[in-house]
Design a protein around this motif. Structure first.
Motif, PDB file in Angstrom:
ATOM      1  N   PHE A  43      15.651  -0.454   7.388  1.00  0.00           N
ATOM      2  CA  PHE A  43      15.964   0.311   8.592  1.00  0.00           C
ATOM      3  C   PHE A  43      17.152  -0.295   9.335  1.00  0.00           C
ATOM      4  N   LEU A  44      17.151  -1.606   9.521  1.00  0.00           N
ATOM      5  CA  LEU A  44      18.244  -2.260  10.244  1.00  0.00           C
ATOM      6  C   LEU A  44      19.567  -2.128   9.493  1.00  0.00           C
ATOM      7  N   ILE A  45      19.516  -2.301   8.181  1.00  0.00           N
ATOM      8  CA  ILE A  45      20.739  -2.193   7.390  1.00  0.00           C
ATOM      9  C   ILE A  45      21.283  -0.777   7.425  1.00  0.00           C
ATOM     10  N   ALA A  46      20.394   0.223   7.270  1.00  0.00           N
ATOM     11  CA  ALA A  46      20.824   1.622   7.312  1.00  0.00           C
ATOM     12  C   ALA A  46      21.407   1.970   8.677  1.00  0.00           C
ATOM     13  N   LEU A  47      20.827   1.432   9.753  1.00  0.00           N
ATOM     14  CA  LEU A  47      21.347   1.688  11.095  1.00  0.00           C
ATOM     15  C   LEU A  47      22.748   1.106  11.248  1.00  0.00           C
ATOM     16  N   ALA A  48      22.963  -0.095  10.710  1.00  0.00           N
ATOM     17  CA  ALA A  48      24.297  -0.709  10.785  1.00  0.00           C
ATOM     18  C   ALA A  48      25.305   0.094   9.970  1.00  0.00           C
ATOM     19  N   ILE A  49      24.874   0.642   8.839  1.00  0.00           N
ATOM     20  CA  ILE A  49      25.778   1.440   8.009  1.00  0.00           C
ATOM     21  C   ILE A  49      26.178   2.726   8.713  1.00  0.00           C
ATOM     22  N   THR A  50      25.194   3.441   9.265  1.00  0.00           N
ATOM     23  CA  THR A  50      25.493   4.736   9.880  1.00  0.00           C
ATOM     24  C   THR A  50      26.304   4.591  11.163  1.00  0.00           C
ATOM     25  N   LEU A  51      26.227   3.424  11.819  1.00  0.00           N
ATOM     26  CA  LEU A  51      26.991   3.196  13.046  1.00  0.00           C
ATOM     27  C   LEU A  51      28.338   2.527  12.777  1.00  0.00           C
ATOM     28  N   ASN A  52      28.622   2.237  11.520  1.00  0.00           N
ATOM     29  CA  ASN A  52      29.920   1.635  11.188  1.00  0.00           C
ATOM     30  C   ASN A  52      31.027   2.635  11.522  1.00  0.00           C
ATOM     31  N   PRO A  53      31.992   2.256  12.337  1.00  0.00           N
ATOM     32  CA  PRO A  53      32.967   3.245  12.819  1.00  0.00           C
ATOM     33  C   PRO A  53      34.010   3.679  11.799  1.00  0.00           C
ATOM     34  N   ILE A  54      34.353   2.824  10.842  1.00  0.00           N
ATOM     35  CA  ILE A  54      35.460   3.149   9.939  1.00  0.00           C
ATOM     36  C   ILE A  54      35.181   4.396   9.099  1.00  0.00           C
ATOM     37  N   PRO A  55      34.015   4.511   8.428  1.00  0.00           N
ATOM     38  CA  PRO A  55      33.760   5.747   7.673  1.00  0.00           C
ATOM     39  C   PRO A  55      33.751   6.991   8.557  1.00  0.00           C
ATOM     40  N   LEU A  86      27.135  -4.501   3.543  1.00  0.00           N
ATOM     41  CA  LEU A  86      25.838  -3.995   3.979  1.00  0.00           C
ATOM     42  C   LEU A  86      25.094  -3.321   2.832  1.00  0.00           C
ATOM     43  N   VAL A  87      25.830  -2.629   1.967  1.00  0.00           N
ATOM     44  CA  VAL A  87      25.191  -2.001   0.804  1.00  0.00           C
ATOM     45  C   VAL A  87      24.591  -3.071  -0.108  1.00  0.00           C
ATOM     46  N   ALA A  88      25.302  -4.189  -0.275  1.00  0.00           N
ATOM     47  CA  ALA A  88      24.774  -5.292  -1.080  1.00  0.00           C
ATOM     48  C   ALA A  88      23.500  -5.858  -0.453  1.00  0.00           C
ATOM     49  N   ALA A  89      23.486  -5.953   0.877  1.00  0.00           N
ATOM     50  CA  ALA A  89      22.275  -6.420   1.560  1.00  0.00           C
ATOM     51  C   ALA A  89      21.113  -5.460   1.310  1.00  0.00           C
ATOM     52  N   GLY A  90      21.403  -4.167   1.324  1.00  0.00           N
ATOM     53  CA  GLY A  90      20.373  -3.190   1.026  1.00  0.00           C
ATOM     54  C   GLY A  90      19.887  -3.291  -0.409  1.00  0.00           C
ATOM     55  N   ALA A  91      20.805  -3.527  -1.343  1.00  0.00           N
ATOM     56  CA  ALA A  91      20.437  -3.635  -2.753  1.00  0.00           C
ATOM     57  C   ALA A  91      19.503  -4.818  -2.985  1.00  0.00           C
ATOM     58  N   VAL A  92      19.808  -5.959  -2.357  1.00  0.00           N
ATOM     59  CA  VAL A  92      18.956  -7.136  -2.517  1.00  0.00           C
ATOM     60  C   VAL A  92      17.579  -6.886  -1.906  1.00  0.00           C
ATOM     61  N   THR A  93      17.538  -6.131  -0.821  1.00  0.00           N
ATOM     62  CA  THR A  93      16.259  -5.804  -0.191  1.00  0.00           C
ATOM     63  C   THR A  93      15.423  -4.887  -1.075  1.00  0.00           C
TER      64      THR A  93
END
Length: 254
Positions: free
Chosen positions: A6-18, A167-174
């Motif tokens: 949940f935390l990782i997905a929240l950081a991804i969706t709030l990332n401003p560059i994409p 962040l995607v790598a962090a999600g993959a390890v999780t």
């Protein structure tokens, strides 16, 4: 695992560059179709990463305190430390640029996303770009012009390129901890993909149902995000990095 995802997905969706790039995608010619391609390319990265991890683990987490489990925790610790260092580095560069120290501005430039640096406003005398699309904020004008000429598959490729791969790598390890024999695991994985894409989906739906107002407001949002880009990236990197680092150290030593 669920809280971590949940935390990782929240950081991804709030990332401003994409999101900043996506706004210019949907504001370009055939924007709705290109936006859909962007979202599908974005989602495809998560699906592929999750599928690869589950294929390697067989859908079962490694036994506690086993060599594979220890290796996964060590890798998660490494990713967490890397995110912390990245956040600190971005913060220092932002501070140097803000203080006007020699070299500060040139150091900050390489950290900006594709299409966000070295771009001039290409709007003509009428206030519209050469492609006939609505005027865009200064730094995104030339990137937006290229998106007007770009293809739908190019929008999907751009989404893959702009993934926050740390962040995607962090999600993959999780996901290594996932046990696919439980229905709740599939729900958590689906929620991770959905939340990671939530901001893009919201913008796409807004453009579909209210194109004129959406384009104006999304371009204004992009201008605001451009001024707060560095702060958002620093906070996201530090929060996720410190969380992964602290949790990994605790599990390795307990």
């Amino acid at each position: 695992m669920v809280l971590d995802l949940f935390l990782i997905a929240l950081a991804i969706t709030l990332n401003p560059i994409p999101m900043m790039a996506f706004v210019l995608v949907v504001a370009s010619a055939r924007g709705v179709l290109k936006g859909l391609a962007f979202i599908l390319g974005w989602l495809a990265c998560f699906v592929v990463v999750i599928a690869v991890v589950l294929a390697l683990t067989g859908g079962q987490p490694p036994p506690p305190r086993s060599p594979p489990s220890t290796a996964v925790l060590a890798l998660k610790l490494l990713i967490g430390v890397g995110l912390v260092l990245y956040g600190v580095r971005r913060h220092r560069r932002r501070r140097h640029a803000g203080d006007g120290t020699p070299g500060g501005a040139t150091e900050a430039a390489p950290d900006r996303g594709p299409g966000q640096a070295d771009q001039a406003d290409q709007a003509g005398p009428s206030g519209r770009s050469a492609s006939g699309s609505p005027p865009r904020s200064g730094s995104g004008a030339s990137f937006g012009s290229r998106m007007d000429r770009g293809s739908v598959p190019a929008a999907a490729g751009l989404a893959m390129f702009l993934q926050p791969w740390g962040l995607v790598a962090a999600g993959a390890v999780t996901v290594v901890e996932a046990n696919v024999s439980h229905a709740s695991t599939w729900l958590a994985l689906f929620g991770f993909c959905l939340l990671s894409t939530a901001s893009l989906l919201a913008a796409e739906l807004y453009v579909v149902f209210s194109p004129t107002a959406a384009q104006r407001r999304l371009l204004a949002l992009r201008a605001w995000m451009e001024n707060h880009e560095q702060q958002a990236i620093v906070v996201g990197s530090l929060v996720i990095g410190l969380w992964l680092t602290g949790k990994s150290i605790y599990q390795l030593t307990s």
